[in-house]
Design an enzyme around this catalytic site. Structure first.
Site, PDB file in Angstrom:
ATOM      1  N   THR A   1      98.010  -9.633  21.371  1.00  0.00           N
ATOM      2  CA  THR A   1      97.803 -11.062  21.608  1.00  0.00           C
ATOM      3  C   THR A   1      98.507 -11.531  22.882  1.00  0.00           C
ATOM      4  OG1 THR A   1      99.656 -11.565  20.149  1.00  0.00           O
ATOM      5  CG2 THR A   1      97.472 -11.622  19.160  1.00  0.00           C
TER       6      THR A   1
ATOM      7  N   SER B   1     100.593 -15.079  13.859  1.00  0.00           N
ATOM      8  CA  SER B   1     101.040 -16.452  13.580  1.00  0.00           C
ATOM      9  C   SER B   1      99.923 -17.437  13.292  1.00  0.00           C
ATOM     10  CB  SER B   1     101.888 -16.955  14.748  1.00  0.00           C
ATOM     11  OG  SER B   1     101.091 -17.027  15.907  1.00  0.00           O
TER      12      SER B   1
ATOM     13  N   TYR C   1     101.630 -16.641   6.058  1.00  0.00           N
ATOM     14  CA  TYR C   1     102.370 -16.647   7.327  1.00  0.00           C
ATOM     15  C   TYR C   1     103.802 -17.147   7.114  1.00  0.00           C
ATOM     16  CZ  TYR C   1     104.049 -18.399  11.792  1.00  0.00           C
ATOM     17  OH  TYR C   1     104.839 -18.663  12.873  1.00  0.00           O
TER      18      TYR C   1
END
Ligand code: UFG
Length: 327
Positions: A36, A77, A141
């Site tokens: 990412t 996330s 998360y």
């Protein structure tokens, strides 16, 4: 000055931390697997390409660079993804951090700054959320970040690791000179999406629900400038380098804005008509998350200084129109 291993140093927040570290005279060593992160964002120190699940890559990073401390940002996330694929979150965020802590233990590195989240609190019914609010995450998360906080506490107690844990509220904005800024694949965050609508990269911004128990029915969040956030990380590092004790603190401003207010301010800052339409609620969104930031001031001497909403939107706007975006 310290050498600091920065996991996730090519991501949005990690890259701003690397920039702040370098500006303060430290050496940030970026550890990232670019799942990412962005190669263009690695410009403040050496790179070790690797992921947290690769223990050998971690050991090599510690052996080669001999860091005095670690800043740990690397994580998955996205709340919605964590609900759909919780095992990814437990493996990467919890399993990955376990590898990191073992590698730190074996390399004798005992200072850690950890990137946690307001998601550990779940949906507290409080105007301002202090650190002692109940921790009842409502999605995987948040649950994985809370599990990591506890793991750090246990490992710290056993092996003398000291850690500063930051629970962030909503991070926004870009570097003042737009050298680096926010981008995600896919983008899910409000301000970049609103600016994409302003630029015509998307037709409209969809407001996720208008029937929340808030003054205008839209969700309320506490937006914090990424450079203020990076400053807090420097203070956390300095605390650990000078022998300070472990600490867990919230990072936010203490002022909330609704989705409607953010869109309205973005129209004013950009001078563009931003078309908004109403969509359904997004699963897992708490109505209101606003930080009580007082402990960060007391314990670290930190307070947000650049986190004015217009400023954050203005900085993100310059970045969104610049050459680095979508590179
Ligand atoms: N929103 C919209 N439309 C969009 C995108 C977002 O209305 O197209 C709304 C969301 O529903 C939410 C608010 O804008 O009410 C802010 O959403 P963001 O996705 O920007 O931020 P979140 O509050 O969901 O997420 C933040 C962090 C995440 C973290 C989460 C939980 O950015 O990384 O808090 O702590 F997982």
């Amino acid at each position: 000055m310290a050498t600091v291993l920065v996991t996730g140093g090519a991501g949005y927040i990690g890259a701003h931390a690397c920039r702040a570290l370098a500006a303060a005279g430290h050496l940030p060593v970026c550890f990232d697997d670019f799942r990412t992160g962005w190669r263009d964002a690695v410009r403040f120190g050496p790179l070790v390409e690797g992921g947290l699940l690769d223990r050998a890559a971690l050991d090599a990073a510690f052996a080669t660079h001999r860091p005095e401390a670690v800043m740990h940002f690397a994580a998955l996330s996205l709340v919605a993804e964590s609900v759909a694929h919780p095992e990814r979150y437990w493996r990467n965020n919890v399993g990955g951090t376990l590898n990191l802590l073992e590698a730190m233990r074996d390399a004798g590195v005992r200072r850690l700054v950890f990137s946690s989240t307001a998601a550990v609190y779940g949906e507290p019914d409080l105007a301002l959320i202090p650190e002692h609010a109940p921790q009842r995450p409502t999605n995987p998360y948040g649950a994985t970040k809370l599990a990591v906080e506890r793991m750090i506490g246990d490992v710290g107690a056993a092996h003398g690791l000291r850690a500063v844990v930051f629970r962030y509220f909503n991070v926004a904005g870009a570097a003042a000179d737009a050298e680096i800024g926010e981008q995600h694949r896919p983008e899910t965050h409000l301000i970049p999406l609103v600016l994409d609508a302003a630029l015509g990269r998307r037709e409209a911004i969809t407001m996720n629900g208008d029937d929340y128990p808030t003054p205008d029915g839209a969700c309320v969040r506490d937006y914090l400038h990424v450079e203020d956030l990076a400053d807090a990380h420097l203070l956390g590092l300095e605390r650990l380098l000078s022998g300070g004790e472990s600490l867990t603190v919230n990072l936010g401003v203490g002022r909330g804005y609704s989705v409607r207010e953010v869109i309205e301010r973005a129209r004013a800052v950009t001078g563009r008509p931003i078309h908004a339409r109403l969509g359904p609620r997004r699963a897992g969104d708490p109505a209101r998350l606003v930080c009580d930031p007082s402990q960060a001031l007391t314990d670290l001497g930190w307070r947000a200084t650049r986190s004015n909403l217009d400023q954050m939107i203005a900085d993100a706007w310059v970045w969104a129109q610049g050459p680095g975006y979508e590179s």
